[in-house]
Write a protein that holds these residues in place. Structure first.
Motif, PDB file in Angstrom:
ATOM      1  N   ASP A 177       0.821  -1.214   0.000  1.00 50.81           N
ATOM      2  CA  ASP A 177       0.000   0.000   0.000  1.00 50.81           C
ATOM      3  C   ASP A 177       0.850   1.257   0.000  1.00 50.81           C
ATOM      4  N   GLU A 178       2.115   1.129   0.409  1.00 51.85           N
ATOM      5  CA  GLU A 178       2.959   2.316   0.562  1.00 51.85           C
ATOM      6  C   GLU A 178       3.565   2.778  -0.758  1.00 51.85           C
ATOM      7  N   LEU A 179       3.366   2.022  -1.846  1.00 46.97           N
ATOM      8  CA  LEU A 179       4.133   2.295  -3.073  1.00 46.97           C
ATOM      9  C   LEU A 179       3.351   3.116  -4.088  1.00 46.97           C
ATOM     10  N   GLN A 190       3.788   7.428   2.049  1.00 49.85           N
ATOM     11  CA  GLN A 190       4.124   6.511   0.942  1.00 49.85           C
ATOM     12  C   GLN A 190       5.567   6.727   0.464  1.00 49.85           C
ATOM     13  N   ILE A 191       6.061   5.773  -0.280  1.00 51.98           N
ATOM     14  CA  ILE A 191       7.384   5.881  -0.918  1.00 51.98           C
ATOM     15  C   ILE A 191       7.245   5.507  -2.395  1.00 51.98           C
ATOM     16  N   VAL A 192       8.322   5.720  -3.118  1.00 49.48           N
ATOM     17  CA  VAL A 192       8.279   5.433  -4.556  1.00 49.48           C
ATOM     18  C   VAL A 192       8.841   4.030  -4.797  1.00 49.48           C
ATOM     19  N   ALA A 193       8.127   3.243  -5.571  1.00 51.05           N
ATOM     20  CA  ALA A 193       8.585   1.879  -5.895  1.00 51.05           C
ATOM     21  C   ALA A 193       9.892   1.969  -6.677  1.00 51.05           C
ATOM     22  N   SER A 194      10.915   1.306  -6.189  1.00 59.01           N
ATOM     23  CA  SER A 194      12.223   1.429  -6.843  1.00 59.01           C
ATOM     24  C   SER A 194      12.744   0.080  -7.330  1.00 59.01           C
ATOM     25  N   ASN A 195      12.454  -0.952  -6.543  1.00 59.56           N
ATOM     26  CA  ASN A 195      13.083  -2.250  -6.825  1.00 59.56           C
ATOM     27  C   ASN A 195      12.799  -2.744  -8.238  1.00 59.56           C
ATOM     28  N   SER A 196      11.542  -2.513  -8.661  1.00 57.84           N
ATOM     29  CA  SER A 196      11.128  -3.074  -9.954  1.00 57.84           C
ATOM     30  C   SER A 196      12.017  -2.571 -11.079  1.00 57.84           C
ATOM     31  N   PHE A 197      12.533  -1.347 -10.928  1.00 53.12           N
ATOM     32  CA  PHE A 197      13.298  -0.771 -12.032  1.00 53.12           C
ATOM     33  C   PHE A 197      14.684  -1.404 -12.134  1.00 53.12           C
ATOM     34  N   THR A 238       7.568 -11.724  -7.463  1.00 53.79           N
ATOM     35  CA  THR A 238       6.913 -10.750  -6.592  1.00 53.79           C
ATOM     36  C   THR A 238       7.974 -10.045  -5.773  1.00 53.79           C
ATOM     37  N   ILE A 239       7.653  -8.819  -5.377  1.00 50.46           N
ATOM     38  CA  ILE A 239       8.596  -8.016  -4.596  1.00 50.46           C
ATOM     39  C   ILE A 239       7.886  -7.569  -3.331  1.00 50.46           C
ATOM     40  N   GLY A 240       8.418  -7.971  -2.179  1.00 50.69           N
ATOM     41  CA  GLY A 240       7.843  -7.550  -0.904  1.00 50.69           C
ATOM     42  C   GLY A 240       6.739  -8.479  -0.456  1.00 50.69           C
ATOM     43  N   GLY A 241       6.235  -8.173   0.751  1.00 46.57           N
ATOM     44  CA  GLY A 241       5.152  -8.983   1.302  1.00 46.57           C
ATOM     45  C   GLY A 241       5.562 -10.408   1.583  1.00 46.57           C
ATOM     46  N   ALA A 242       6.863 -10.618   1.761  1.00 49.58           N
ATOM     47  CA  ALA A 242       7.366 -11.986   1.911  1.00 49.58           C
ATOM     48  C   ALA A 242       7.631 -12.350   3.365  1.00 49.58           C
ATOM     49  N   SER A 243       7.646 -11.341   4.236  1.00 44.41           N
ATOM     50  CA  SER A 243       8.053 -11.597   5.610  1.00 44.41           C
ATOM     51  C   SER A 243       6.858 -12.031   6.453  1.00 44.41           C
ATOM     52  N   HIS A 247       0.621  -7.759   7.044  1.00 47.11           N
ATOM     53  CA  HIS A 247       0.294  -7.344   5.673  1.00 47.11           C
ATOM     54  C   HIS A 247       1.175  -8.041   4.639  1.00 47.11           C
ATOM     55  N   ASP A 248       1.965  -8.997   5.080  1.00 46.02           N
ATOM     56  CA  ASP A 248       2.842  -9.734   4.153  1.00 46.02           C
ATOM     57  C   ASP A 248       2.071 -10.942   3.642  1.00 46.02           C
ATOM     58  N   LEU A 249       1.456 -10.762   2.485  1.00 47.29           N
ATOM     59  CA  LEU A 249       0.419 -11.700   2.039  1.00 47.29           C
ATOM     60  C   LEU A 249       0.845 -12.628   0.911  1.00 47.29           C
ATOM     61  N   GLY A 271      18.162 -10.905   2.450  1.00 53.54           N
ATOM     62  CA  GLY A 271      17.363 -11.781   1.594  1.00 53.54           C
ATOM     63  C   GLY A 271      16.742 -12.954   2.299  1.00 53.54           C
ATOM     64  N   LYS A 272      16.759 -12.942   3.639  1.00 54.44           N
ATOM     65  CA  LYS A 272      16.277 -14.101   4.403  1.00 54.44           C
ATOM     66  C   LYS A 272      14.892 -14.592   3.985  1.00 54.44           C
ATOM     67  N   PRO A 273      13.889 -13.680   3.789  1.00 56.61           N
ATOM     68  CA  PRO A 273      12.532 -14.216   3.540  1.00 56.61           C
ATOM     69  C   PRO A 273      12.269 -14.617   2.089  1.00 56.61           C
ATOM     70  N   GLY A 289      11.064  -7.400   0.208  1.00 56.76           N
ATOM     71  CA  GLY A 289      10.783  -6.039  -0.248  1.00 56.76           C
ATOM     72  C   GLY A 289      11.919  -5.054  -0.083  1.00 56.76           C
ATOM     73  N   ASN A 290      12.752  -5.245   0.918  1.00 57.37           N
ATOM     74  CA  ASN A 290      13.835  -4.267   1.094  1.00 57.37           C
ATOM     75  C   ASN A 290      14.621  -4.171  -0.206  1.00 57.37           C
ATOM     76  N   PRO A 291      14.846  -2.939  -0.682  1.00 64.21           N
ATOM     77  CA  PRO A 291      15.432  -2.799  -2.023  1.00 64.21           C
ATOM     78  C   PRO A 291      16.730  -3.581  -2.210  1.00 64.21           C
ATOM     79  N   VAL A 292      17.650  -3.450  -1.278  1.00 57.91           N
ATOM     80  CA  VAL A 292      18.926  -4.149  -1.470  1.00 57.91           C
ATOM     81  C   VAL A 292      18.706  -5.662  -1.450  1.00 57.91           C
ATOM     82  N   SER A 293      17.820  -6.108  -0.571  1.00 61.68           N
ATOM     83  CA  SER A 293      17.562  -7.553  -0.471  1.00 61.68           C
ATOM     84  C   SER A 293      17.041  -8.090  -1.803  1.00 61.68           C
ATOM     85  N   SER A 294      16.111  -7.352  -2.409  1.00 58.72           N
ATOM     86  CA  SER A 294      15.522  -7.867  -3.650  1.00 58.72           C
ATOM     87  C   SER A 294      16.569  -7.893  -4.763  1.00 58.72           C
TER      88      SER A 294
HETATM   89  N1  LIG Z   1       9.434  -9.689  12.650  1.00 56.92           N
HETATM   90  C1  LIG Z   1      10.188  -9.764  11.545  1.00 56.92           C
HETATM   91  N2  LIG Z   1      10.213  -8.735  10.716  1.00 56.92           N
HETATM   92  C2  LIG Z   1      10.964  -8.787   9.607  1.00 56.92           C
HETATM   93  C3  LIG Z   1      11.756  -9.923   9.353  1.00 56.92           C
HETATM   94  C4  LIG Z   1      11.698 -11.013  10.260  1.00 56.92           C
HETATM   95  O1  LIG Z   1      12.361 -12.041  10.074  1.00 56.92           O
HETATM   96  N3  LIG Z   1      10.891 -10.889  11.331  1.00 56.92           N
HETATM   97  N4  LIG Z   1      12.559  -9.933   8.257  1.00 56.92           N
HETATM   98  C5  LIG Z   1      13.020  -8.645   7.821  1.00 56.92           C
HETATM   99  C6  LIG Z   1      13.731  -8.812   6.600  1.00 56.92           C
HETATM  100  S1  LIG Z   1      15.256  -9.552   6.691  1.00 56.92           S
HETATM  101  C7  LIG Z   1      13.279  -8.321   5.435  1.00 56.92           C
HETATM  102  S2  LIG Z   1      14.248  -8.454   4.014  1.00 56.92           S
HETATM  103  C8  LIG Z   1      11.990  -7.688   5.295  1.00 56.92           C
HETATM  104  C9  LIG Z   1      11.277  -8.244   4.082  1.00 56.92           C
HETATM  105  O2  LIG Z   1       9.958  -7.953   4.180  1.00 56.92           O
HETATM  106  P1  LIG Z   1       8.909  -8.146   3.045  1.00 56.92           P
HETATM  107  O3  LIG Z   1       9.419  -9.003   1.976  1.00 56.92           O
HETATM  108  O4  LIG Z   1       7.651  -8.567   3.685  1.00 56.92           O
HETATM  109  O5  LIG Z   1       8.815  -6.713   2.415  1.00 56.92           O
HETATM  110  P2  LIG Z   1       7.853  -5.517   2.810  1.00 56.92           P
HETATM  111  O6  LIG Z   1       7.492  -5.605   4.231  1.00 56.92           O
HETATM  112  O7  LIG Z   1       6.773  -5.495   1.816  1.00 56.92           O
HETATM  113  O8  LIG Z   1       8.835  -4.350   2.546  1.00 56.92           O
HETATM  114  C10 LIG Z   1      10.038  -4.184   3.260  1.00 56.92           C
HETATM  115  C11 LIG Z   1      10.549  -2.782   2.987  1.00 56.92           C
HETATM  116  O9  LIG Z   1      10.816  -2.624   1.616  1.00 56.92           O
HETATM  117  C12 LIG Z   1      10.034  -1.576   1.038  1.00 56.92           C
HETATM  118  N5  LIG Z   1       9.609  -1.995  -0.284  1.00 56.92           N
HETATM  119  C13 LIG Z   1       8.823  -3.034  -0.598  1.00 56.92           C
HETATM  120  N6  LIG Z   1       8.636  -3.109  -1.922  1.00 56.92           N
HETATM  121  C14 LIG Z   1       9.323  -2.092  -2.457  1.00 56.92           C
HETATM  122  C15 LIG Z   1       9.536  -1.648  -3.780  1.00 56.92           C
HETATM  123  N7  LIG Z   1       8.988  -2.283  -4.841  1.00 56.92           N
HETATM  124  N8  LIG Z   1      10.304  -0.558  -3.974  1.00 56.92           N
HETATM  125  C16 LIG Z   1      10.858   0.084  -2.906  1.00 56.92           C
HETATM  126  N9  LIG Z   1      10.721  -0.325  -1.645  1.00 56.92           N
HETATM  127  C17 LIG Z   1       9.958  -1.381  -1.422  1.00 56.92           C
HETATM  128  C18 LIG Z   1       8.883  -1.448   1.966  1.00 56.92           C
HETATM  129  O10 LIG Z   1       8.300  -0.175   1.897  1.00 56.92           O
HETATM  130  C19 LIG Z   1       9.518  -1.716   3.302  1.00 56.92           C
HETATM  131  O11 LIG Z   1      10.168  -0.561   3.770  1.00 56.92           O
HETATM  132  O12 LIG Z   1      11.202  -7.900   6.433  1.00 56.92           O
HETATM  133  C20 LIG Z   1      11.905  -7.636   7.655  1.00 56.92           C
HETATM  134  N10 LIG Z   1      10.979  -7.744   8.728  1.00 56.92           N
END
Ligand SMILES: Nc1nc2c(c(=O)[nH]1)N[C@H]1C(S)=C(S)[C@@H](COP(=O)(O)OP(=O)(O)OC[C@H]3O[C@@H](n4cnc5c(N)ncnc54)[C@H](O)[C@@H]3O)O[C@H]1N2
Ligand code: MOO
Length: 394
Positions: A177-179, A190-197, A238-243, A247-249, A271-273, A289-294
């Motif tokens: 929802d933040e993108l 909100q923030i700007v979606a970056s990873n996809s690019f 998919t990018i994000g929502g993996a943790s 809301h990680d669906l 990249g753990k999740p 979802g974290n940009p560097v992780s993706s």
């Molecule tokens: N309780 C826990 N919390 C978290 C854990 C955990 O093990 N236990 N793992 C952390 C780790 S490591 C990571 S990596 C992140 C991954 O989380 P998600 O895959 O669910 O990603 P989101 O929650 O959707 O987003 C994380 C972060 O990245 C930003 N984001 C997402 N998509 C984009 C995009 N396309 N462009 C730019 N930025 C994006 C999002 O706004 C969030 O800030 O979870 C930790 N949490």
């Protein structure tokens, strides 16, 4: 959590080479040739002159003279017969007249009224490229990603079309929802979606096609709808929502749609999740979802999957060696891919990881040349130690 190696093996097991297609040579740069190409002719197709000069028979001494009885130019064979004691004017690339054994450079003769005199005894080779010196009919070029040099060779082999693996089509789905998309006006929360690019660019540089799907909002319905839109792709990312947050669906929705999961969570930082599996027959990679992780996960898993789909040998991201410039403490149980800067020096480059390794920091990633690889359970490292890295500069 499984190891990076095990996760890679399981992701590669999801990726099979795609069907092939024919493309014109002019469109083949960067494509992966799927079958050997066979030369349909010899190159050169005749004994060819390597120099501008005079073709003659034998190994005559300095001062010898020859009447010039005709001419051979590139594309114009000498139609007559060259006899002993005669010369044919010849130009680079021309067929050497039957029987000629040497081409004398024009700089080494004095030409006067239809006759040449050798200034010095001819030395330094015959200046004739024998027929088939480059390649012969039936010689093959093995399957590979086609570089410009390869295209020249295929053209010379008179191969106007090549059989290549179809480009994988990759559906990229950002979630959250933040993108908003770049150029839109984000709300303050909100923030700007970056990873996809970055991912789109990486996918395209690898020779695949990337399709950016609409951002999926954090509802199960919307995620399902966007995943449905991707069902014709060769690979769904998919990018994000993996943790593990409320809301990680991605995992839940994909499971509801029948995802056969290959794994979820790996011993890796960042990249753990990460998750992977097959959704209704289509390989799927769920990036964190974290940009560097993706982006790190894309280098380690997405690109090797694409290479395998393109028919290249299954292999991990290529590792290079560098000399560590600082001391590093022991690395615990998750393999760590540290953003780092490379400095050139004689021999192997020096590598220095950034002091911050937060997986949200895109500016540091943009400064990074490399991912310094710390294997799981790696002991402490000293300056001067040789370490592995993955290049971010290609
Ligand atoms: N309780 C826990 N919390 C978290 C854990 C955990 O093990 N236990 N793992 C952390 C780790 S490591 C990571 S990596 C992140 C991954 O989380 P998600 O895959 O669910 O990603 P989101 O929650 O959707 O987003 C994380 C972060 O990245 C930003 N984001 C997402 N998509 C984009 C995009 N396309 N462009 C730019 N930025 C994006 C999002 O706004 C969030 O800030 O979870 C930790 N949490
Ligand atoms: O694995 Mo998370 O990817 O450290 O930010």
């Amino acid at each position: 959590m499984i190891s990076v190696e095990e996760a890679l093996a399981r992701t590669l097991a999801l990726a099979a080479p795609l069907p092939v297609e024919r493309v014109a040579l002019g469109e083949a740069r960067g494509r992966v040739m799927a079958r050997p190409a066979l030369a349909t002719r010899d190159q050169p197709p005749f004994d060819a002159s390597a120099m501008d000069g005079y073709a003659l028979i034998g190994d005559p001494p300095a001062g010898a003279t020859f009447p010039v009885v005709g001419e051979a130019a590139a594309g114009h064979v000498y139609a007559g017969t060259l006899g002993p004691g005669e010369a044919v004017r010849i130009f680079t690339g021309a067929p050497v007249p039957e029987g000629a054994t040497r081409v004398v450079l024009q700089e080494d003769v004095t030409a006067e009224g239809g006759t040449i005199r050798l200034n010095a005894a001819a030395t330094g080779g015959t200046h004739i490229r024998p027929r088939g010196q480059d390649f012969r009919t039936g010689d093959s070029l093995s399957p590979r990603r086609l570089r410009p040099n390869d295209l020249a060779l295929l053209a010379a082999m008179n191969i106007p079309e090549v059989t290549v693996t179809r480009r994988p089509s990759v559906a990229l789905i950002a979630t959250g929802d933040e993108l908003v998309m770049p150029g839109e006006v984000p709300r303050p929360d909100q923030i700007v979606a970056s990873n996809s690019f970055a991912l789109k660019a990486l996918v395209e540089a690898e020779g695949a096609e990337a399709r950016l799907l609409p951002i999926a909002r954090d509802t199960e319905d919307e995620l399902r709808t966007v995943l449905d839109l991707a069902s014709d792709a060769d690979l769904i990312v998919t990018i994000g929502g993996a943790s593990v947050g409320d809301h990680d669906l991605v995992g839940k929705v994909a499971a509801g749609m029948g995802l056969e999961r290959a794994f979820y969570k790996i011993a890796m930082r960042p990249g753990k999740p990460l998750m992977a599996g097959r959704l209704r027959g289509v390989p799927m990679l769920g990036l964190p979802g974290n940009p560097v992780s993706s982006i790190v996960c894309a280098h380690l898993f997405l690109l090797p999957m694409l290479r395998a789909m393109l028919g290249l040998p299954p292999a991990p991201a290529p590792l290079l060696r560098a000399e560590l410039s600082v001391a590093l403490p022991a690395n615990p149980t998750r393999a760590h891919y540290m953003r780092a800067r490379l400095t050139r020096q004689d021999g192997l480059p020096r590598i220095e990881p950034f002091s911050s390794q937060d997986s949200a920091l895109l500016r540091l990633l943009a400064e990074a040349d490399a991912l310094l690889v710390r294997p799981a359970d790696d002991g402490p490292r000293a300056p001067g130690d040789l370490v592995d890295y993955i290049s971010l500069n290609s």
